[in-house]
Design an enzyme around this catalytic site. Structure first.
Site, PDB file in Angstrom:
ATOM      1  N   TYR A 262      39.777  22.925  30.096  1.00  0.00           N
ATOM      2  CA  TYR A 262      39.820  23.169  31.535  1.00  0.00           C
ATOM      3  C   TYR A 262      39.086  24.450  31.894  1.00  0.00           C
ATOM      4  N   THR A 333      43.886  16.061  39.550  1.00  0.00           N
ATOM      5  CA  THR A 333      42.455  15.795  39.411  1.00  0.00           C
ATOM      6  C   THR A 333      42.022  14.744  40.417  1.00  0.00           C
ATOM      7  N   ARG A 455      34.679   9.343  13.814  1.00  0.00           N
ATOM      8  CA  ARG A 455      33.836  10.503  14.100  1.00  0.00           C
ATOM      9  C   ARG A 455      33.435  11.192  12.804  1.00  0.00           C
TER      10      ARG A 455
HETATM   11  C1  HEA Z   1      29.592  21.249  26.187  1.00  0.00           C
HETATM   12  C2  HEA Z   1      29.663  20.651  25.101  1.00  0.00           C
HETATM   13  C3  HEA Z   1      28.743  19.639  24.530  1.00  0.00           C
HETATM   14  C4  HEA Z   1      27.509  19.187  24.947  1.00  0.00           C
HETATM   15  C5  HEA Z   1      26.694  19.629  26.150  1.00  0.00           C
HETATM   16  C6  HEA Z   1      27.097  18.188  23.989  1.00  0.00           C
HETATM   17  C7  HEA Z   1      25.897  17.479  24.084  1.00  0.00           C
HETATM   18  C8  HEA Z   1      25.498  16.483  23.197  1.00  0.00           C
HETATM   19  N1  HEA Z   1      26.213  16.041  22.089  1.00  0.00           N
HETATM   20 FE1  HEA Z   1      27.988  16.802  21.440  1.00  0.00          FE
HETATM   21  N2  HEA Z   1      29.773  17.543  20.793  1.00  0.00           N
HETATM   22  C9  HEA Z   1      30.516  18.525  21.390  1.00  0.00           C
HETATM   23  C10 HEA Z   1      30.223  19.161  22.580  1.00  0.00           C
HETATM   24  C11 HEA Z   1      29.061  18.932  23.317  1.00  0.00           C
HETATM   25  N3  HEA Z   1      28.053  18.058  23.019  1.00  0.00           N
HETATM   26  C12 HEA Z   1      31.699  18.797  20.616  1.00  0.00           C
HETATM   27  C13 HEA Z   1      32.777  19.826  20.943  1.00  0.00           C
HETATM   28  C14 HEA Z   1      31.647  17.933  19.521  1.00  0.00           C
HETATM   29  C15 HEA Z   1      32.681  17.787  18.411  1.00  0.00           C
HETATM   30  C16 HEA Z   1      32.277  18.578  17.219  1.00  0.00           C
HETATM   31  C17 HEA Z   1      33.195  18.309  16.089  1.00  0.00           C
HETATM   32  O1  HEA Z   1      33.470  17.137  15.783  1.00  0.00           O
HETATM   33  O2  HEA Z   1      33.665  19.292  15.485  1.00  0.00           O
HETATM   34  C18 HEA Z   1      30.438  17.148  19.667  1.00  0.00           C
HETATM   35  C19 HEA Z   1      30.057  16.134  18.785  1.00  0.00           C
HETATM   36  C20 HEA Z   1      28.960  15.326  18.962  1.00  0.00           C
HETATM   37  C21 HEA Z   1      28.694  14.160  18.199  1.00  0.00           C
HETATM   38  C22 HEA Z   1      29.612  13.571  17.135  1.00  0.00           C
HETATM   39  C23 HEA Z   1      29.189  13.953  15.793  1.00  0.00           C
HETATM   40  C24 HEA Z   1      30.122  13.404  14.780  1.00  0.00           C
HETATM   41  O3  HEA Z   1      31.314  13.267  15.059  1.00  0.00           O
HETATM   42  O4  HEA Z   1      29.645  13.084  13.684  1.00  0.00           O
HETATM   43  C25 HEA Z   1      27.509  13.640  18.638  1.00  0.00           C
HETATM   44  C26 HEA Z   1      26.864  12.410  18.127  1.00  0.00           C
HETATM   45  O5  HEA Z   1      26.186  11.769  18.785  1.00  0.00           O
HETATM   46  C27 HEA Z   1      27.038  14.497  19.692  1.00  0.00           C
HETATM   47  C28 HEA Z   1      25.859  14.324  20.392  1.00  0.00           C
HETATM   48  C29 HEA Z   1      25.499  15.064  21.511  1.00  0.00           C
HETATM   49  C30 HEA Z   1      24.270  14.840  22.228  1.00  0.00           C
HETATM   50  C31 HEA Z   1      23.194  13.861  21.865  1.00  0.00           C
HETATM   51  C32 HEA Z   1      24.261  15.726  23.289  1.00  0.00           C
HETATM   52  C33 HEA Z   1      23.197  15.793  24.356  1.00  0.00           C
HETATM   53  O6  HEA Z   1      23.784  15.563  25.615  1.00  0.00           O
HETATM   54  C34 HEA Z   1      22.464  17.067  24.361  1.00  0.00           C
HETATM   55  C35 HEA Z   1      21.453  17.147  25.518  1.00  0.00           C
HETATM   56  C36 HEA Z   1      21.497  18.489  26.060  1.00  0.00           C
HETATM   57  C37 HEA Z   1      21.921  18.808  27.258  1.00  0.00           C
HETATM   58  C38 HEA Z   1      22.294  17.781  28.266  1.00  0.00           C
HETATM   59  C39 HEA Z   1      22.134  20.237  27.600  1.00  0.00           C
HETATM   60  C40 HEA Z   1      20.935  20.866  28.165  1.00  0.00           C
HETATM   61  C41 HEA Z   1      21.304  22.170  28.708  1.00  0.00           C
HETATM   62  C42 HEA Z   1      20.437  23.069  29.128  1.00  0.00           C
HETATM   63  C43 HEA Z   1      18.983  22.818  29.041  1.00  0.00           C
HETATM   64  C44 HEA Z   1      20.933  24.375  29.626  1.00  0.00           C
HETATM   65  C45 HEA Z   1      20.562  24.619  31.032  1.00  0.00           C
HETATM   66  C46 HEA Z   1      21.020  25.955  31.386  1.00  0.00           C
HETATM   67  C47 HEA Z   1      21.375  26.323  32.602  1.00  0.00           C
HETATM   68  C48 HEA Z   1      21.396  25.430  33.763  1.00  0.00           C
HETATM   69  C49 HEA Z   1      21.814  27.700  32.804  1.00  0.00           C
HETATM   70  N4  HEA Z   1      27.937  15.505  19.868  1.00  0.00           N
HETATM   71  C1  HEA Z   2      35.796  19.470  30.086  1.00  0.00           C
HETATM   72  C2  HEA Z   2      36.452  18.989  29.130  1.00  0.00           C
HETATM   73  C3  HEA Z   2      37.566  18.010  29.175  1.00  0.00           C
HETATM   74  C4  HEA Z   2      38.272  17.506  30.252  1.00  0.00           C
HETATM   75  C5  HEA Z   2      38.147  17.849  31.711  1.00  0.00           C
HETATM   76  C6  HEA Z   2      39.214  16.584  29.693  1.00  0.00           C
HETATM   77  C7  HEA Z   2      40.131  15.881  30.469  1.00  0.00           C
HETATM   78  C8  HEA Z   2      41.153  15.103  29.929  1.00  0.00           C
HETATM   79  N1  HEA Z   2      41.341  14.790  28.613  1.00  0.00           N
HETATM   80 FE1  HEA Z   2      40.118  15.331  27.071  1.00  0.00          FE
HETATM   81  N2  HEA Z   2      39.096  16.091  25.502  1.00  0.00           N
HETATM   82  C9  HEA Z   2      38.087  17.008  25.570  1.00  0.00           C
HETATM   83  C10 HEA Z   2      37.580  17.591  26.710  1.00  0.00           C
HETATM   84  C11 HEA Z   2      38.069  17.356  27.993  1.00  0.00           C
HETATM   85  N3  HEA Z   2      39.061  16.498  28.332  1.00  0.00           N
HETATM   86  C12 HEA Z   2      37.577  17.290  24.252  1.00  0.00           C
HETATM   87  C13 HEA Z   2      36.454  18.252  23.910  1.00  0.00           C
HETATM   88  C14 HEA Z   2      38.314  16.505  23.373  1.00  0.00           C
HETATM   89  C15 HEA Z   2      38.156  16.338  21.859  1.00  0.00           C
HETATM   90  C16 HEA Z   2      38.437  17.524  21.051  1.00  0.00           C
HETATM   91  C17 HEA Z   2      38.187  17.220  19.603  1.00  0.00           C
HETATM   92  O1  HEA Z   2      39.022  16.533  18.990  1.00  0.00           O
HETATM   93  O2  HEA Z   2      37.135  17.645  19.078  1.00  0.00           O
HETATM   94  C18 HEA Z   2      39.275  15.781  24.207  1.00  0.00           C
HETATM   95  C19 HEA Z   2      40.232  14.922  23.671  1.00  0.00           C
HETATM   96  C20 HEA Z   2      41.271  14.384  24.399  1.00  0.00           C
HETATM   97  C21 HEA Z   2      42.409  13.769  23.826  1.00  0.00           C
HETATM   98  C22 HEA Z   2      42.709  13.601  22.319  1.00  0.00           C
HETATM   99  C23 HEA Z   2      42.105  12.364  21.795  1.00  0.00           C
HETATM  100  C24 HEA Z   2      42.228  12.264  20.311  1.00  0.00           C
HETATM  101  O3  HEA Z   2      41.680  13.110  19.610  1.00  0.00           O
HETATM  102  O4  HEA Z   2      42.878  11.330  19.868  1.00  0.00           O
HETATM  103  C25 HEA Z   2      43.208  13.365  24.864  1.00  0.00           C
HETATM  104  C26 HEA Z   2      44.523  12.688  24.718  1.00  0.00           C
HETATM  105  O5  HEA Z   2      45.349  12.748  25.526  1.00  0.00           O
HETATM  106  C27 HEA Z   2      42.544  13.760  26.092  1.00  0.00           C
HETATM  107  C28 HEA Z   2      43.039  13.543  27.376  1.00  0.00           C
HETATM  108  C29 HEA Z   2      42.456  14.046  28.542  1.00  0.00           C
HETATM  109  C30 HEA Z   2      43.015  13.827  29.866  1.00  0.00           C
HETATM  110  C31 HEA Z   2      44.231  13.033  30.206  1.00  0.00           C
HETATM  111  C32 HEA Z   2      42.189  14.508  30.730  1.00  0.00           C
HETATM  112  C33 HEA Z   2      42.379  14.617  32.224  1.00  0.00           C
HETATM  113  O6  HEA Z   2      42.244  15.958  32.634  1.00  0.00           O
HETATM  114  C34 HEA Z   2      41.435  13.743  32.994  1.00  0.00           C
HETATM  115  C35 HEA Z   2      41.848  13.640  34.448  1.00  0.00           C
HETATM  116  C36 HEA Z   2      40.847  12.925  35.322  1.00  0.00           C
HETATM  117  C37 HEA Z   2      40.959  11.677  35.804  1.00  0.00           C
HETATM  118  C38 HEA Z   2      42.107  10.803  35.449  1.00  0.00           C
HETATM  119  C39 HEA Z   2      39.894  11.082  36.678  1.00  0.00           C
HETATM  120  C40 HEA Z   2      40.019  11.350  38.152  1.00  0.00           C
HETATM  121  C41 HEA Z   2      41.310  10.898  38.748  1.00  0.00           C
HETATM  122  C42 HEA Z   2      41.434   9.932  39.679  1.00  0.00           C
HETATM  123  C43 HEA Z   2      40.260   9.244  40.270  1.00  0.00           C
HETATM  124  C44 HEA Z   2      42.803   9.637  40.188  1.00  0.00           C
HETATM  125  C45 HEA Z   2      43.336   8.315  39.810  1.00  0.00           C
HETATM  126  C46 HEA Z   2      43.460   8.144  38.344  1.00  0.00           C
HETATM  127  C47 HEA Z   2      44.524   7.637  37.701  1.00  0.00           C
HETATM  128  C48 HEA Z   2      45.785   7.266  38.373  1.00  0.00           C
HETATM  129  C49 HEA Z   2      44.444   7.384  36.221  1.00  0.00           C
HETATM  130  N4  HEA Z   2      41.371  14.372  25.773  1.00  0.00           N
END
Ligand code: HEA
Ligand code: HEA
Ligand code: CUA
Ligand code: CU
Lengths: 536, 273, 290
Positions: A262, A333, A455
């Site tokens: 968040y 949300t 993954r």
């Molecule tokens: C913000 C977080 C973020 C972002 C942007 C991305 C972007 C992307 N990720 Fe990432 N990803 C993670 C967070 C993120 N990921 C995390 C937390 C994991 C888990 C790691 C783990 O398992 O430990 C993961 C794991 C993960 C996997 C799984 C690997 C695995 O489990 O084996 C893969 C595979 O496809 C993947 C692919 C990609 C790709 C293709 C993009 C593409 O979208 C990339 C393209 C790039 C962009 C869209 C960004 C461009 C940004 C700019 C140019 C900056 C601009 C700057 C300003 C405006 C100031 N990611």
């Molecule tokens: C910006 C980052 C971000 C955000 C905003 C969220 C948002 C949420 N995430 Fe996510 N989450 C991640 C980033 C994020 N997550 C990452 C990085 C992981 C993987 C980490 C790792 O293992 O490496 C993860 C993994 C993750 C898990 C664990 C999965 C697993 O490993 O097995 C779960 C389980 O509960 C979860 C739940 C949620 C929920 C309930 C929300 C909620 O906040 C979403 C709420 C939004 C909506 C629901 C949509 C809008 C709502 C409406 C239109 C209203 C009507 C809707 C309903 C009545 C349903 N997330």
């Protein structure tokens, strides 16, 4: 040379230091904000490169070119860390926060400008440590979650994990100091008349994000310290042989980790709220509801952490509690989503690039949010946990939503920051390439995940080939979008076309649009006063 | 200062400063040096980092003190901001200790980890709470009182008294540290003897480190008092030291009740059932 | 404006993509105990738990598609009706209490509708009602070992068949040298632990996914309703060869299972001298076992 710079600094009425000192010694929120944005962009190149290498390896079944699977794990780890700690956080919080908190609340700078500077400089130092971590002793192949025992000295004996830990320590220190600064500034330095209920939603978002940082990051710091002593000084926090428990790490990590997600999305909410209101030419709908919805998300975000741990072997009551608590977050949300729609409703909308990204954000965040609700159900998560469905979920909310908010904020504010007009046509092209790219990239990952693909694997059973191939193509398209972004950036900064103080017209009525573009080095030397809330 | 004259707002925007980047270099050096040391390297690189850090603290806070003594830099509004800043810093410290308390309760309460184990673990020779820990509790509690006396003395513009009681507080802190060192030396369990020493030493150790920092902070305040820095209506530095000291005190009370009394008593055994 | 037209066309193609995808999502469903090319949905259920997961997920998916489509529809309407050309004068509405109550209450209702079956599923999958036998599973870097405590106590290791030794028709990365053999229509309790790092024993079509944590014994259960061979993979990052420690379970009739245990007892007799070190703990299941 240094002499003249020094003399200049004192003679210039505008008091604008020059040369490298301007940046390295900076106490100016705009310069520091600019440095944060630059760092985010540099880190984004590294993080994107890593992700493209990952997708190239996964393009087809079998080993493509990564023969060392530890290297694959290191890539995934580095990609996760860099994107989270060195791209999204520095850009949305450090970059936009530093630039626009003082401008929007009508104050000359942050509360502690020198501390602001160390918050920034700790980040490049942390990034260097992270890069070193990846290069020595085989690198940290632990995933960004760094679960022991895999992260213990027994299974990662070299220095790599220690470098990773220290990198996060420095990045954490940066975040804590930044959070203290943000909260103090927002609470104490608002222009006369700007009560809490008159703050722009971006400021609300920054305040709440900083509070989450202040409470969550120290817990990570404590956990990292325990991991460090487990690895190097023989403690047994996470080691069952000494009476410890690996699950303690998971609790501490996710107590930080869930608020962390968040921390990345609430600033995005703030940016999107400003943009939606500006381009609809309407005040935000349900202002107070919007502000308190973010607060509610922040509060509830602290009591749902174990939804990442549904398969560790909890008793059923624990899983039931975390399921119900997690589902609650969908309500605030939803309030935000519908309030944005209601803001647009009846508006007179201009679809410039910032608005395109904002609308893309709203729609695709809902896609990522509802899959979050799927995962929230402990029963269903037994099928989804640690599959690509989770990867799809979090990239929809991160790589799609948070990155869209970064792009949106960039296009929205680049005129204010640089005084230059970005090329609208090319920028729209960049939007469409990115929009199409990310959907091709991440939507098929839902299917691969449902079919069972785990993954963090460098090679997969042949049946998963199809969706992975499509996903990889999506990654290349998205990367082209990122390259286009840098082209737009270049064209903007070298453009001759300038923008006026309020380039977006009547819809844009927060304070940053009252100062000229580019915003002068010092702003709000005369304190403005505020008599309405954004919703009035 | 040129820019100070031009401003019409109450805020303090300091000159560009070298200290942040020097502090960053300190942190980086300590990180690399620390890792090197932990992997059987020499400790001097870490030591260099610590020295740079001390140099940073010295230079940076010296600058702050100069500003505090300059008319106009620390307006009423800026003072409020400084107080907020320090309170939020303490809040983050609370959350840091929260992690160690979590580790302690996770390991000692079966209800939290679902694995029944005995707490305190067998074979650990406990430190009786009624000995040094109780003494240290009394020391810290009374130091909380003495720092308040000093604070009131400042407000009453009684400098002599303030100096005396601030030094007394700092000395009580030092005495606490002395006894804690004794306790560590006499303890029969080592850091690497399992989960009990892990939670015990890290929780009490980090607390001890905070007592050390607080003692230094108080000593600096005492010296500043001697130089006449603090005014009845302007002594943010002292206030911060006092708050910090109360925070350290509260953490200790939690440690004393939970780690020393509850965690070492038969209560623990009963809870482990 | 021309811009908004361009935008609409673009969004339409995006929508088409999503609808196609969701439709396929709902419709697909090949029949096998292993993933199939272009599969979009779960592997077919082989246990009552997985059946219930699929049912529950169908409910989830329906509601979620509804929400996504609703938001998308509203956005399209907004794009058409409220662009600066068709609506030059913006309205000034910023409040509508009734509306705000509605979009708070309806999601709450939806969540309650979801929570009830969610809880039913969770409590159903938690414990085996009447387990008839036990299988002990231990994770290692990077293979599994299995023990049959109440069928003779023998144990064996199960390693992945490397790519070089894969025979035509075999599934790369999924086949193992020693498959776990289990009887059909039998409630089986699974006790899991690990010797080194955390692993996760998972079989998609069983709806089982449970971490094996060193120092703990975790419990799960299955009751497989159809004979066949079922495949899964380690589902917790466990180091270099995390991607290469599959799970393969062969489910046979009860008679065949008896025959197999008789044979296996002899075959794996040597291994019995060095029993798996399951860390002893007071888990209720383990207590009963002893
Ligand atoms: C913000 C977080 C973020 C972002 C942007 C991305 C972007 C992307 N990720 Fe990432 N990803 C993670 C967070 C993120 N990921 C995390 C937390 C994991 C888990 C790691 C783990 O398992 O430990 C993961 C794991 C993960 C996997 C799984 C690997 C695995 O489990 O084996 C893969 C595979 O496809 C993947 C692919 C990609 C790709 C293709 C993009 C593409 O979208 C990339 C393209 C790039 C962009 C869209 C960004 C461009 C940004 C700019 C140019 C900056 C601009 C700057 C300003 C405006 C100031 N990611
Ligand atoms: C910006 C980052 C971000 C955000 C905003 C969220 C948002 C949420 N995430 Fe996510 N989450 C991640 C980033 C994020 N997550 C990452 C990085 C992981 C993987 C980490 C790792 O293992 O490496 C993860 C993994 C993750 C898990 C664990 C999965 C697993 O490993 O097995 C779960 C389980 O509960 C979860 C739940 C949620 C929920 C309930 C929300 C909620 O906040 C979403 C709420 C939004 C909506 C629901 C949509 C809008 C709502 C409406 C239109 C209203 C009507 C809707 C309903 C009545 C349903 N997330
Ligand atoms: Cu074993 Cu992953
Ligand atoms: Cu979460």
């Amino acid at each position: 040379m240094s002499e003249t710079a020094h003399a200049d600094a004192h003679d210039d009425h505008d008091h604008r230091p020059t040369g490298w000192r301007r940046w390295v010694y900076s106490t100016n929120h705009k310069d520091i904000g600019t440095m944060y944005l630059a760092l985010a962009m540099i880190a984004a190149i590294v993080g994107t490169a890593a992700s493209v290498v990952i997708r190239l390896e996964l393009h087809e079944p079998g080993v493509q070119f990564i023969t060392d699977f530890q290297f694959y794990n290191v890539l995934v780890t580095a990609h996760g860390f860099i994107m989270v700690f060195f791209v999204v956080m520095p850009a949305l919080i450090g970059g936009f926060g530093n630039w626009f908190i003082p401008l929007m609340i009508g104050t000359p700078d942050m509360a502690f400008p020198r501390m602001n500077n160390i918050s920034f400089w700790l980040l490049p130092a942390a990034l260097i440590l992270l890069v070193i971590a990846g290069l020595i002793d085989g690198g940290p192949g632990t995933g960004w979650t760094v679960y022991p025992p895999l992260a213990n000295a027994d299974y990662h004996p070299g220095m790599a994990v220690d470098f990773g830990i220290l990198s996060l320590h420095l990045a954490g220190a940066s975040s804590i100091l930044g959070a203290i600064n943000f909260i103090s500034t927002i609470i104490n330095m608002r222009a006369p008349g700007m009560t809490f209920h008159r703050m722009p939603l971006f400021i609300w978002a920054m305040l709440l994000t900083a509070i989450l940082l202040l409470l969550a990051i120290p817990v990570l710091a404590g956990a990292l310290t325990m991991l460090l002593t487990d690895r190097n000084f023989g403690t047994a926090f996470f080691d069952p042989a000494g009476g410890g428990d690996p699950l303690l790490w998971q609790h501490l990590f996710w107590f930080f980790g869930h608020p962390e997600v968040y921390i990345m999305i609430i600033p995005a909410f703030g940016v999107i709220s400003e943009i939606v209101s500006t381009f609809s030419k309407k005040p935000i709908f349900g202002y107070l509801g919007m502000a308190y919805a973010m607060a509610a998300i922040g509060v509830v975000g602290f009591i749902v952490w174990a939804h990442h741990m549904y398969t560790v072997g909890f008793n059923v009551e624990t899983r039931a509690y975390f399921t119900l608590a997690t589902m609650v977050i969908a309500v605030p949300t939803g309030i935000k989503i519908f309030s944005w729609l209601a803001t647009m409703w009846g508006g007179s909308i201009k679809f410039d690039t910032p608005m395109l990204f904002a609308m893309g954000f709203i729609f695709l965040f809902v896609v990522g949010g509802v899959t979050g609700v799927t995962l929230a159900n402990a029963g269903a998560d037994q099928a989804f946990h640690d599959t690509y469905f989770v990867v799809a979920h979090f990239h929809y909310v991160l790589s799609v939503a948070a990155i869209f908010a970064m792009y949106a904020g960039f296009y929205y504010w680049i005129g204010k920051m640089s005084g230059k007009q970005y090329p609208e046509g090319l920028a729209r092209l960049q939007f469409w390439v990115t929009f199409i790219g990310v959907n091709i990239l991440f939507f098929p990952q839902h299917f691969a995940g449902m079919a069972g693909m785990p993954r963090r694997i460098p090679d997969y059973p042949d049946a998963y080939a199809g969706w992975n191939m499509i996903s990889s193509w999506g990654a290349y398209i998205t990367a082209v979008g990122a390259i286009l972004f840098f082209v737009v950036l270049w064209k903007t900064l070298t453009s001759k076309e300038t923008v006026s103080a309020n380039q977006w017209g009547t819809g844009a009525n927060t304070l940053e649009w009252t100062v000229e573009s580019p915003a002068p080095f010092h702003t709000h030397e005369q304190t403005p006063s505020i008599s309405t809330q954004p919703a009035e | 200062m040129a820019n100070e004259a031009a401003k019409t707002h109450p805020w303090h925007v300091p000159e560009p400063s070298p200290w942040p980047i020097i502090g960053t270099i300190a942190g980086f050096t300590m990180a690399v040096g620390g890792i090197w040391f932990m992997h059987d390297g020499p400790i001097y690189l870490f030591g260099v980092g610590v020295l740079i850090l001390i140099y940073t603290f010295y230079g940076w806070w010296r600058q702050v003190i100069i500003e505090a003594n300059t008319a106009g830099a620390h307006s009423e509004q800026v003072k409020v901001g400084l107080r907020y800043g320090f309170i939020f810093f303490i809040a983050s410290e609370v959350m840091f200790f929260f992690a160690f308390f979590w580790a302690f309760f996770h390991s000692s309460l079966p209800i939290l980890n679902n694995v029944a184990q005995v707490w305190p673990p067998e074979g650990i020779e406990l430190i009786p709470a009624s000995g040094v820990p109780l003494l240290n509790t009394l020391i810290l509690l009374s130091s909380s009182a003495t720092v308040t006396v000093a604070h009131h003395a400042i407000i009453d513009d009684n400098r002599k008294k303030a100096i005396r009681w601030t030094w007394i507080t700092a000395i009580l802190g030092a005495v606490f540290l002395f006894f804690q060192a004794e306790e560590y030396i006499d303890a029969t369990f080592k850091l690497s003897d399992g989960i009990y020493p892990s939670t015990f030493y890290l929780a009490t150790g980090f607390h001890g480190f905070h007592v050390f920092v607080g003692t230094c902070f108080l000593a600096v305040c005492a010296m500043r008092l001697q130089k006449g820095h603090f005014k009845p209506d302007h002594h943010i530095g002292f206030e911060a030291a006092a708050w910090y000291w109360h925070f350290v005190d509260v953490v200790w009370i939690f440690l004393f009740i939970n780690v020393y009394i509850w965690g070492s008593s038969s209560f623990g055994h009963i809870a482990a059932g | 404006m021309q811009n908004s037209r361009r935008l609409i066309i673009g969004i339409n193609s995006g929508v088409a993509f999503f609808f196609a995808a969701f439709a396929a999502f709902l419709a697909s469903g090949a029949n096998a105990a292993e993933p199939k090319p272009w599969q979009m949905n779960f592997q077919p259920a082989a246990t009552p738990v997985m059946e219930k997961i699929i049912d529950f997920h169908n409910l989830l998916l329906t509601i979620q598609v509804g929400i996504v489509v609703l938001v998308l529809g509203l956005m399209l309407y907004i794009i058409i009706k409220f662009n600066s050309k068709s609506n030059p004068e913006p309205s000034k509405t910023t409040h509508n209490t009734a509306l705000e109550v509605i979009w708070t209450v309806i999601p709450i209702v939806i969540l309650i509708v979801l929570a009830v079956p969610s809880m039913k599923l969770l409590f159903f999958m938690d414990k085996a009602p009447n387990p008839e036998m036990t299988l002990k599973i231990t994770g290692h870097q990077w293979y599994w070992s299995y023990e049959y405590p109440d069928n003779g106590g023998f144990e064996f290791d199960s390693n992945m068949v490397p790519d070089e030794e894969i025979k035509p028709g075999q599934r790369r990365l999924l086949e193992v040298d020693n498959q776990v053999v289990l009887p059909v229509n039998t409630e089986i309790r699974l006790l899991m632990t690990s010797e080194d790092v955390i692993h996760n024993w998972a079989i998609p079509s069983f709806g089982v996914k449970m971490d094996t944590v060193p120092g703990r014994t975790n419990e799960s259960w299955i009751k497989v309703t159809k004979p066949g061979v079922y495949y899964g993979q380690c589902s917790e990052l466990c180091g270099v060869n995390h991607g290469f420690m599959p799970v393969a379970v062969k489910v046979v009739s009860k008679e065949e299972f008896k025959k197999w245990t008789a044979k296996a007892k002899k075959e794996f007799a040597n291994a019995k001298d060095a029993p798996v070190k399951v860390v002893e703990m007071n888990s209720p299941a383990q207590a009963k076992l002893r």
